[in-house]
Design an enzyme around this catalytic site. Structure first.
Site, mmCIF file in Angstrom:
data_model
loop_
_atom_site.group_PDB
_atom_site.id
_atom_site.type_symbol
_atom_site.label_atom_id
_atom_site.label_comp_id
_atom_site.label_asym_id
_atom_site.label_seq_id
_atom_site.Cartn_x
_atom_site.Cartn_y
_atom_site.Cartn_z
ATOM 1 N N ARG A 1 11.886 5.985 -7.984
ATOM 2 C CA ARG A 1 10.565 6.195 -8.569
ATOM 3 C C ARG A 1 9.620 6.803 -7.530
ATOM 4 O O ARG A 1 8.863 7.737 -7.830
ATOM 5 C CB ARG A 1 10.010 4.856 -9.071
ATOM 6 C CG ARG A 1 8.662 4.969 -9.755
ATOM 7 C CD ARG A 1 8.042 3.596 -9.898
ATOM 8 N NE ARG A 1 8.901 2.692 -10.635
ATOM 9 C CZ ARG A 1 8.794 1.374 -10.602
ATOM 10 N NH1 ARG A 1 7.877 0.801 -9.822
ATOM 11 N NH2 ARG A 1 9.603 0.607 -11.307
ATOM 12 N N ARG B 1 4.890 -2.762 -6.904
ATOM 13 C CA ARG B 1 4.279 -3.941 -7.517
ATOM 14 C C ARG B 1 3.195 -4.517 -6.598
ATOM 15 O O ARG B 1 3.181 -4.216 -5.398
ATOM 16 C CB ARG B 1 5.356 -4.994 -7.780
ATOM 17 C CG ARG B 1 6.532 -4.504 -8.615
ATOM 18 C CD ARG B 1 7.705 -5.478 -8.499
ATOM 19 N NE ARG B 1 8.160 -5.607 -7.121
ATOM 20 C CZ ARG B 1 9.091 -6.461 -6.715
ATOM 21 N NH1 ARG B 1 9.659 -7.272 -7.587
ATOM 22 N NH2 ARG B 1 9.446 -6.523 -5.444
ATOM 23 N N GLU C 1 5.322 10.489 10.197
ATOM 24 C CA GLU C 1 5.517 10.721 8.769
ATOM 25 C C GLU C 1 6.502 9.730 8.169
ATOM 26 O O GLU C 1 7.053 9.948 7.098
ATOM 27 C CB GLU C 1 6.004 12.152 8.515
ATOM 28 C CG GLU C 1 7.414 12.461 8.991
ATOM 29 C CD GLU C 1 7.465 12.895 10.447
ATOM 30 O OE1 GLU C 1 8.448 13.537 10.827
ATOM 31 O OE2 GLU C 1 6.503 12.623 11.200
ATOM 32 N N ASN D 1 2.403 21.064 9.713
ATOM 33 C CA ASN D 1 1.487 21.150 10.851
ATOM 34 C C ASN D 1 1.517 22.531 11.488
ATOM 35 O O ASN D 1 0.476 23.072 11.907
ATOM 36 C CB ASN D 1 1.834 20.085 11.881
ATOM 37 C CG ASN D 1 1.453 18.687 11.412
ATOM 38 O OD1 ASN D 1 0.601 18.532 10.554
ATOM 39 N ND2 ASN D 1 2.110 17.676 11.972
ATOM 40 N N ASP E 1 11.152 8.967 5.140
ATOM 41 C CA ASP E 1 10.828 9.995 6.131
ATOM 42 C C ASP E 1 10.572 11.294 5.380
ATOM 43 O O ASP E 1 11.454 11.789 4.655
ATOM 44 C CB ASP E 1 11.985 10.162 7.121
ATOM 45 C CG ASP E 1 11.584 10.984 8.343
ATOM 46 O OD1 ASP E 1 10.540 11.657 8.274
ATOM 47 O OD2 ASP E 1 12.315 10.959 9.345
ATOM 48 N N ASP F 1 -2.568 15.775 7.734
ATOM 49 C CA ASP F 1 -3.249 14.531 7.394
ATOM 50 C C ASP F 1 -3.400 14.381 5.879
ATOM 51 O O ASP F 1 -3.249 13.283 5.329
ATOM 52 C CB ASP F 1 -4.627 14.475 8.046
ATOM 53 C CG ASP F 1 -4.541 14.254 9.552
ATOM 54 O OD1 ASP F 1 -3.447 13.910 10.032
ATOM 55 O OD2 ASP F 1 -5.572 14.430 10.235
#
Length: 687
Positions: A582, A551, A562, A527, A519, A536
């Site tokens: 990561r 992967r 979102e 916005n 999230d 966007d």
């Protein structure tokens, strides 16, 4: 499995699997529907019998052709061409053809040989009939020679494979003429200017490891005049004293007869002797007749071999079209196409070039046998730009036997000078047909047509291109249904189905499975401050960044608004946490270019809160999502921009802080199933 493949007419490239009984026609009830207005509603029927498939014409008013001949009913063999009205199909059976043993011997270039003045010669016969006519004189010698030819022809005709045939020819002529050596040479190029010794037999048996030495002077003479020649004592002829092939092997007498078929030189038969006893004029006449009979059998054998090679090509083409049709991923399709093109056409280099639908520019999408660095160097050269562009613009295939004939300097990166390019046409046969790209192949094996592509190669590659167009179109339709237009990751509905499939697989195989829920932090402020277009751009950048961090077997999806999700098959809790970190770090480090109304373009950075959960036996799909979502909420509560892994302590903490004290296990599965496609809406403050 037996198949029919449409190679000409509407729906070219379409494949039909055959059952015990199939009907071909325009009626919708037909198992093989042919979209051809000239085809009858029920035109033909294919039936499986004990000895194979047969085809029957059901419409007496219209014709059915198999390999160009009209049939009411006939058996089908692998590689047969069936023509019904404007549609042509190829019958294919999945039976692996046997490999052929290549003929690997040194070639002699006849252009670099000197002229000879040999006088003992005899014109070759035009055909087998002329041989028979020359012997029909009623003499005992003619009758004996005729019987000899019939006997020899019978022995040779039992060998259909080319190498066995020439071996038998050498053995039989060695015995027939009581010679010390017999050699059969065959031409190796289309214009018949090069010949190579294929088989040599000796009176005292085979001599392994010994190269066959052939007099270039003799070969040159036979090629230049297509005459059979006789030398009664080569060692007494000054023309041969400097030739190792004659002197070193002590050849005294020889006959060299051309193999001529329909006026074209296809090889040479040479017999020689090291003894005092020499060959006679009668021997020369018989050898010339033998050579004529042998030339017909050799050409028949070559035709048989070509048919076998073509059957093998059809077999691999059938498997190739099945394979690329099984993929719905565009990149996977393109990788398979270039690999299969090289395999089917016996070449080492192939590529797919596609046209950008917006700019119209050509772009290399997949290659085999060359690196992208090499392509970057040759891109824009006269060959690449001119030919590929021409094929795409005109929508017609281009076969170049030798680029040197066009006055173009060969590229040293290519081993041969022939290339073949065919267009990839979507909607072929329809008014909306469009050329979307091309398949290019080069460097054909020298053992196949001397490294030059043929018209058959063009037809085969054209069929592969048709299937490629269909597969790419299917991949595009699949992508539209499963990929989010904005973020280019999978949509919510696909995520639900994929997670359930992976959950079942993990439970059945006892393999690990993890799920990440993400999230974006404070997304609502973007916005509010910069507008919806800026939001966007943030979502677009985040989607691209996430795909770089996972992967190929992982699934990235937009869960709603979102919120994103990542399915990690085979990943335990430790690996899931590593991948989550990561992703979190990559999103935090990625600058996002945005601009508000009236403001200059500038960059912002975003962070995300991630919840991770690892599958436990008995967990349902919905429970996995609830646990991951709870971990996300706990990451938000702990200050955002962090990764939290689900455990029971999180459940207890959330139970104390959640309204009604409910844990994720107690929460209702509202809006979690695939029947609901309503995106989860963020809190007004953007979380």
């Amino acid at each position: 499995m037996a198949q029919l493949i449409i190679v000409e007419g509407p729906n070219r490239g379409k494949t039909f699997d055959l059952g015990k009984k199939d009907t071909l026609g325009r009626a919708e009830a037909c198992s093989i529907f042919l979209n051809d207005r000239r085809v009858s509603d029920e035109h033909a029927e294919i039936r499986l019998r004990k000895n194979g498939y047969e085809i029957v014409n059901l419409d007496n008013t219209k014709s059915l052709l198999v390999n160009g001949e009209v049939f009411k009913q006939t058996r089908l063999q692998h590689g047969d061409w069936i023509t019904i009205a404007d549609t042509t199909l190829v019958f294919s059976e999945d039976s692996e053809p046997r490999d052929k043993k290549p003929l690997d011997v040194q070639a002699i270039d006849t252009d670099d040989l000197g002229r000879s003045q040999i006088q003992a010669r005899l014109k070759s016969f035009e055909d087998a009939d002329s041989v028979i006519e020359s012997l029909e004189r009623g003499s005992q010698v003619a009758d004996t020679r005729l019987k000899t030819l019939y006997s020899l022809a019978h022995k040779l005709s039992t060998a259909m494979e080319l190498r066995k045939l020439v071996e038998r020819l050498a053995e039989e002529t060695l015995e027939l003429f009581k010679a010390d050596r017999s050699t059969v040479m065959l031409t190796v190029d289309e214009d018949g200017r090069k010949v190579r010794p294929v088989v040599t037999r000796y009176k005292d048996g085979e001599r392994e490891g010994e190269d066959t030495q052939i007099s270039r002077t003799i070969v040159k003479e036979v090629f230049s005049c297509k005459d059979a020649i006789l030398c009664t004592d080569a060692l007494d002829d000054a023309r041969f004293l400097s030739g190792k092939s004659i002197v070193d092997q002590n050849v005294r007498s020889f006959i060299c007869a051309p193999l001529v078929h329909q006026g074209k030189m296809t090889g040479i038969l040479q017999i020689d002797s090291t003894r005092e006893q020499t060959f006679s004029q009668e021997d020369l006449e018989l050898a010339t007749a033998v050579a004529q009979f042998a030339s017909v059998l050799i050409e028949n054998s070559k035709a048989y071999r070509k048919r076998q090679e073509y059957n093998q090509t059809l077999f691999h083409l059938s498997k190739a079209t099945k394979r690329i049709s099984s993929f719905l991923d565009r990149d996977r399709i393109l990788k398979e196409v270039v690999k299969l093109a090289c395999m089917i056409l016996s070449c080492t280099k192939s590529s797919v070039v596609l046209k950008n639908p917006e700019t119209g520019r050509l772009r290399l999408e997949s290659v085999q046998g060359m690196t992208k660095d090499v392509w970057a160097k040759i891109r824009g050269t006269e060959i690449g730009e001119r030919f590929v562009k021409k094929v795409v613009e005109e929508g017609m295939p281009l076969l170049i036997p030798d680029v040197r004939e066009l006055g173009i300097e060969p590229n040293p990166r290519y081993q041969t000078q022939s290339c073949l390019i065919v267009p990839i046409i979507q909607g072929e046969g329809q008014e909306s047909a469009e050329v979307v790209g091309a398949i290019c192949v080069a460097d054909k094996s020298m053992q196949n047509s001397g490294g030059a592509f043929s018209g058959t190669d063009q037809k085969v590659l054209d069929i592969l291109a048709s299937h490629t167009a269909i597969a790419l179109n299917n991949a595009e339709l699949y992508e539209r249904a499963t990929v989010d237009v904005l973020t280019r990751v999978f949509v919510r509905r696909y995520f639900f189905q994929k997670l359930e499939d992976e959950r079942r697989s993990a439970e059945k195989r006892h393999s690990p499975l993890s799920l990440l829920m993400l999230d974006l932090d404070n997304f609502g402020q973007v916005n509010k401050s910069y507008g919806i277009q800026a939001g966007d751009q943030v979502l677009r950048t985040v989607g691209a960044t996430m795909k770089k961090c996972v992967r190929p077997e992982d699934t990235v999806a937009r869960y709603g608004g979102e919120e994103f999700a990542v399915i990690l098959p085979g990943a335990d809790q430790e690996r899931a946490h590593m991948i989550a970190e990561r992703i979190r770090a990559a999103i935090e480090a990625e600058p996002i270019p945005i601009s508000a109304e009236g403001e200059e373009l500038h960059e912002i950075k975003k962070t995300t809160s991630i919840g991770a959960v690892t599958f436990q036996p008995g967990d349902s799909r919905d429970l996995l999502i609830k646990k991951a979502d709870a971990a996300v909420r706990w990451a938000k509560a702990q200050g955002k921009n962090r990764v939290e892994v689900w455990n029971e302590s999180i459940a207890k903490k959330l139970r104390r802080t959640s309204p009604g004290g409910r844990s994720p296990e107690d929460a209702p599965p509202a809006a979690l199933g695939p029947e609901s496609d309503v995106a989860a809406v963020a809190e007004p403050d953007g979380g």
